[in-house]
Design an enzyme around this catalytic site. Sequence first.
Site, PDB file in Angstrom:
ATOM      1  N   HIS A  14     -34.543 -33.626 -79.776  1.00  0.00           N
ATOM      2  CA  HIS A  14     -35.871 -33.803 -80.625  1.00  0.00           C
ATOM      3  C   HIS A  14     -36.539 -35.279 -80.287  1.00  0.00           C
ATOM      4  CE1 HIS A  14     -33.496 -31.221 -83.298  1.00  0.00           C
ATOM      5  NE2 HIS A  14     -34.481 -30.669 -83.420  1.00  0.00           N
ATOM      6  N   GLU A  84     -29.536 -38.197 -83.384  1.00  0.00           N
ATOM      7  CA  GLU A  84     -29.805 -38.420 -81.784  1.00  0.00           C
ATOM      8  C   GLU A  84     -29.827 -39.772 -81.412  1.00  0.00           C
ATOM      9  OE1 GLU A  84     -33.199 -35.781 -80.944  1.00  0.00           O
ATOM     10  OE2 GLU A  84     -32.151 -34.141 -81.429  1.00  0.00           O
ATOM     11  N   ARG A 172     -44.731 -37.399-110.012  1.00  0.00           N
ATOM     12  CA  ARG A 172     -46.572 -37.346-110.166  1.00  0.00           C
ATOM     13  C   ARG A 172     -46.773 -35.858-110.266  1.00  0.00           C
ATOM     14  NH1 ARG A 172     -45.672 -40.535-105.198  1.00  0.00           N
ATOM     15  NH2 ARG A 172     -47.101 -42.528-105.485  1.00  0.00           N
ATOM     16  N   ARG A 226     -45.958 -47.616-109.474  1.00  0.00           N
ATOM     17  CA  ARG A 226     -45.960 -46.511-110.530  1.00  0.00           C
ATOM     18  C   ARG A 226     -46.352 -47.057-111.942  1.00  0.00           C
ATOM     19  NH1 ARG A 226     -44.338 -41.987-108.519  1.00  0.00           N
ATOM     20  NH2 ARG A 226     -45.605 -41.119-110.292  1.00  0.00           N
TER      21      ARG A 226
HETATM   22  N1  URA Z   1     -44.002 -43.789-100.280  1.00  0.00           N
HETATM   23  C1  URA Z   1     -43.520 -42.996-101.241  1.00  0.00           C
HETATM   24  O1  URA Z   1     -42.486 -42.366-101.137  1.00  0.00           O
HETATM   25  N2  URA Z   1     -43.810 -43.061-102.574  1.00  0.00           N
HETATM   26  C2  URA Z   1     -44.868 -43.825-103.050  1.00  0.00           C
HETATM   27  O2  URA Z   1     -45.343 -43.866-104.070  1.00  0.00           O
HETATM   28  C3  URA Z   1     -45.493 -44.461-101.784  1.00  0.00           C
HETATM   29  C4  URA Z   1     -45.197 -44.572-100.556  1.00  0.00           C
END
Ligand code: URA
Length: 278
Positions: A14, A84, A172, A226
């Site tokens: 890969h 790898e 989300r 968040r």
């Molecule tokens: N990367 C993630 O996994 N989540 C986010 O909210 C921002 C970057």
Amino acid sequence: MSASRPMVGGKVYHLMAGPGDVAPYVLTPGDPDRVPRIAKYWNEARPVATHREYVTYTGKYRGAPISAVSTGIGGPAAAIAIEELLTLGAHTFIRVGTTGALQEWIRVGDVIINTGAVRFDGASNAYAMPEYPAVASYEVVLALVTAAEELNVRYHVGLAASTADFYVGQGRPGFNNYQPPWARDIVNTLSSMNVLNFEMEAATIYTIANVHGARAGGVMAAIANRKTNEFVPDAGVDDAIRVANEAVRILHEWDQIKQGLNLRYLTMNVIRQWIMKR
Ligand code: URA
């Protein structure tokens, strides 16, 4: 050609890199575009290979042999890269990533040094039972903290949760507002457990490194929060890159002192000698 660990013209299948192409200290961003961005800080850099999501550069940073290899997004792609890279002789992995903070007091643009990761990544289940911890090497964590201090970068230290998905997996709303019951309160649940951030590869990288006695750690730029619902693409990414490069230089210096003292692990004695030499 063997199907068990395929090689093409002496190169791993890969990454498309061969023996001698990769340094023992490897930075592992997810994003292929971040590889040349990391290498621009080095004293020497050469592109080694580009294949699928895997871009590899190798060079020298302040005396330390170093590579940067992108892993793509998520545990499965990262697991292939680490497998790898281990085959090619790498022993130290530092993930340089982006992340979504889960604590209100973490500012967008800060960096987070992850000491361990909750294993929601999926891929690490191929390697170990759920009780097996995804922990960073204390040597890598200390090198990252030391680098952040020296560079005067605002940083936090603690646990990540590595998920197998960016949207629904991180709480989300998905397409058409889809949100299964277990995802509805995931941000608050993890936040209440003092988990600092969501990202998608650390748990896989830390688990595989531990299984093989290699070292891993990670420094993530908080591009999102968040809890406060902020998102600034690229915030803190250059700081995370600079911290990771410096951490490789520091680890390499510590490793040389360890070798001179015939020590397997980093001790206060090593750090004392390192400080005296500066
Ligand atoms: N990367 C993630 O996994 N989540 C986010 O909210 C921002 C970057």
